[in-house]
Design a protein around this motif. Structure first.
Motif, PDB file in Angstrom:
ATOM      1  N   LEU A 167      -6.177 -36.998  18.771  1.00  0.00           N
ATOM      2  CA  LEU A 167      -5.082 -38.273  18.295  1.00  0.00           C
ATOM      3  C   LEU A 167      -5.144 -39.155  19.075  1.00  0.00           C
ATOM      4  CD1 LEU A 167      -1.976 -35.595  17.375  1.00  0.00           C
ATOM      5  CD2 LEU A 167      -3.609 -36.535  15.780  1.00  0.00           C
ATOM      6  N   GLU A 171      -6.399 -43.084  17.918  1.00  0.00           N
ATOM      7  CA  GLU A 171      -5.968 -44.284  17.816  1.00  0.00           C
ATOM      8  C   GLU A 171      -6.713 -45.358  18.541  1.00  0.00           C
ATOM      9  OE1 GLU A 171      -2.542 -45.643  17.176  1.00  0.00           O
ATOM     10  OE2 GLU A 171      -2.563 -43.659  15.784  1.00  0.00           O
ATOM     11  N   HIS A 176     -11.263 -40.080  13.174  1.00  0.00           N
ATOM     12  CA  HIS A 176     -10.749 -38.807  13.095  1.00  0.00           C
ATOM     13  C   HIS A 176     -11.967 -37.828  12.598  1.00  0.00           C
ATOM     14  CE1 HIS A 176      -7.173 -41.415  13.508  1.00  0.00           C
ATOM     15  NE2 HIS A 176      -6.470 -40.486  14.335  1.00  0.00           N
ATOM     16  N   ILE A 181      -6.151 -34.500   9.585  1.00  0.00           N
ATOM     17  CA  ILE A 181      -5.480 -35.102  10.925  1.00  0.00           C
ATOM     18  C   ILE A 181      -5.758 -36.448  11.167  1.00  0.00           C
ATOM     19  CG2 ILE A 181      -5.453 -32.932  12.267  1.00  0.00           C
ATOM     20  CD1 ILE A 181      -7.827 -33.590  13.829  1.00  0.00           C
ATOM     21  N   VAL A 183      -4.594 -39.798  11.102  1.00  0.00           N
ATOM     22  CA  VAL A 183      -3.332 -40.421  11.176  1.00  0.00           C
ATOM     23  C   VAL A 183      -3.364 -41.767  10.349  1.00  0.00           C
ATOM     24  CG1 VAL A 183      -1.550 -41.669  12.669  1.00  0.00           C
ATOM     25  CG2 VAL A 183      -2.759 -39.540  13.462  1.00  0.00           C
ATOM     26  N   GLY A 187      -0.609 -40.844   8.210  1.00  0.00           N
ATOM     27  CA  GLY A 187       0.737 -41.161   8.992  1.00  0.00           C
ATOM     28  C   GLY A 187       0.865 -39.891  10.088  1.00  0.00           C
ATOM     29  N   TYR A 188       1.743 -40.004  10.948  1.00  0.00           N
ATOM     30  CA  TYR A 188       1.977 -39.129  11.991  1.00  0.00           C
ATOM     31  C   TYR A 188       2.762 -37.771  11.675  1.00  0.00           C
ATOM     32  CZ  TYR A 188       0.068 -40.917  16.116  1.00  0.00           C
ATOM     33  OH  TYR A 188      -0.904 -41.451  17.383  1.00  0.00           O
ATOM     34  N   GLY A 189       3.624 -38.231  10.569  1.00  0.00           N
ATOM     35  CA  GLY A 189       4.730 -36.972   9.975  1.00  0.00           C
ATOM     36  C   GLY A 189       3.586 -35.844   9.319  1.00  0.00           C
ATOM     37  N   THR A 191       0.401 -35.814   9.615  1.00  0.00           N
ATOM     38  CA  THR A 191      -0.564 -35.175  10.554  1.00  0.00           C
ATOM     39  C   THR A 191      -0.078 -34.086  11.358  1.00  0.00           C
ATOM     40  OG1 THR A 191      -1.775 -37.480  10.433  1.00  0.00           O
ATOM     41  CG2 THR A 191      -2.071 -35.886  12.182  1.00  0.00           C
ATOM     42  N   LEU A 192       1.169 -34.459  12.024  1.00  0.00           N
ATOM     43  CA  LEU A 192       1.845 -33.225  12.788  1.00  0.00           C
ATOM     44  C   LEU A 192       1.971 -32.079  12.108  1.00  0.00           C
ATOM     45  CD1 LEU A 192       4.015 -35.563  15.084  1.00  0.00           C
ATOM     46  CD2 LEU A 192       1.848 -34.490  15.713  1.00  0.00           C
ATOM     47  N   SER A 195      -1.157 -30.153  11.730  1.00  0.00           N
ATOM     48  CA  SER A 195      -1.505 -29.700  12.962  1.00  0.00           C
ATOM     49  C   SER A 195      -0.589 -28.442  13.276  1.00  0.00           C
ATOM     50  CB  SER A 195      -1.224 -30.699  14.049  1.00  0.00           C
ATOM     51  OG  SER A 195      -1.946 -32.120  13.843  1.00  0.00           O
TER      52      SER A 195
END
Length: 229
Positions: A167, A171, A176, A181, A183, A187-189, A191-192, A195
């Motif tokens: 991650l 950035e 990636h 995954i 992002v 988006g982070y939501g 992706t997390l 994960s």
């Protein structure tokens, strides 16, 4: 099961074949990476530098899982009853990683790229042969018992570190290794969330190996006791 466990020559050959399959797949794919004729470079896209392609290659969970499994298999090819704290962590990390690699590839990633020639063969080695050789080799030859809860927890530090590294590096370089995954696209939501799903899978697979290791070890011990009576 007992006959296989008591055949160190067969164990050595099995682990040696595992090492060779992984080594050939790694070397062949690395050559493709350096040449720029591989799945890391999409059609119509300008290839990154050779150094970047090599770093990208070794950033794949698949590649790291194969390396860990191959390292453990190399130790077992020399000594089928190998033991020690570092070996135990290496062994279960490789088994968990390669199992998750196989499951995730078959369920999520298969068919995303159209592979031909050498790339198709290395894909077969990475995602099909090495998981089967690793898991079946463990079932047939062990060695067990080797995996305590503490060893399991320590072994999971690697996939967690891989995710954090992926991650952060993503950035920085905007790349990636896997779409689930990415992002930039998800988006982070999301992706997390993805994960977390992979983390649950890692924990589940780790629990299966730890449980199987204990039961196979108990059975092997019972067999040894029964032969001395």
């Amino acid at each position: 099961m007992r006959a296989w466990r008591e055949n160190p020559a067969a164990a050595r050959w099995w682990h040696l074949v595992t090492v060779l399959v992984i080594a050939v797949s790694l070397i062949a794919q690395l050559v493709l990476v350096i040449q720029g004729t591989n799945v890391l470079v999409e059609d119509g896209e300008e290839a990154p530098s050779t150094a970047m392609r090599v770093v990208n290659f070794f950033s794949f969970f698949t590649v790291q899982s194969n390396i860990l499994l191959g390292a453990g298999a190399a130790v077992l090819a020399a000594n089928p009853r190998a033991d020690g704290r570092r070996f135990r962590v290496l062994r279960i990390a490789g088994l968990i990683g390669i199992s998750v690699t196989g499951v995730v590839y078959v369920t999520l990633l298969r068919g995303l790229v159209d592979l031909h020639g050498v790339a198709q063969l290395t894909n077969l080695g990475f995602h099909y042969l090495s998981p089967l050789l690793g898991v079946i080799g463990w079932l047939l030859f062990g060695p067990w018992p080797r995996f305590s809860p503490r060893v399991l927890v320590i072994s999971l530090a690697w996939p967690v570190a891989w995710l954090v590294y992926t991650l952060i590096r993503g950035e920085i370089v905007d790349w990636h290794p896997y779409p689930f995954i990415d992002v930039g696209d998800l988006g982070y939501g999301r992706t997390l969330l993805n994960s977390a799903g992979v983390t649950v899978l890692l924990l589940g697979v780790g629990w299966l190996f730890a449980t199987g290791d204990r039961r196979l070890g108990d059975r092997a011990g019972s067999d040894d006791v029964s032969r001395t009576r």
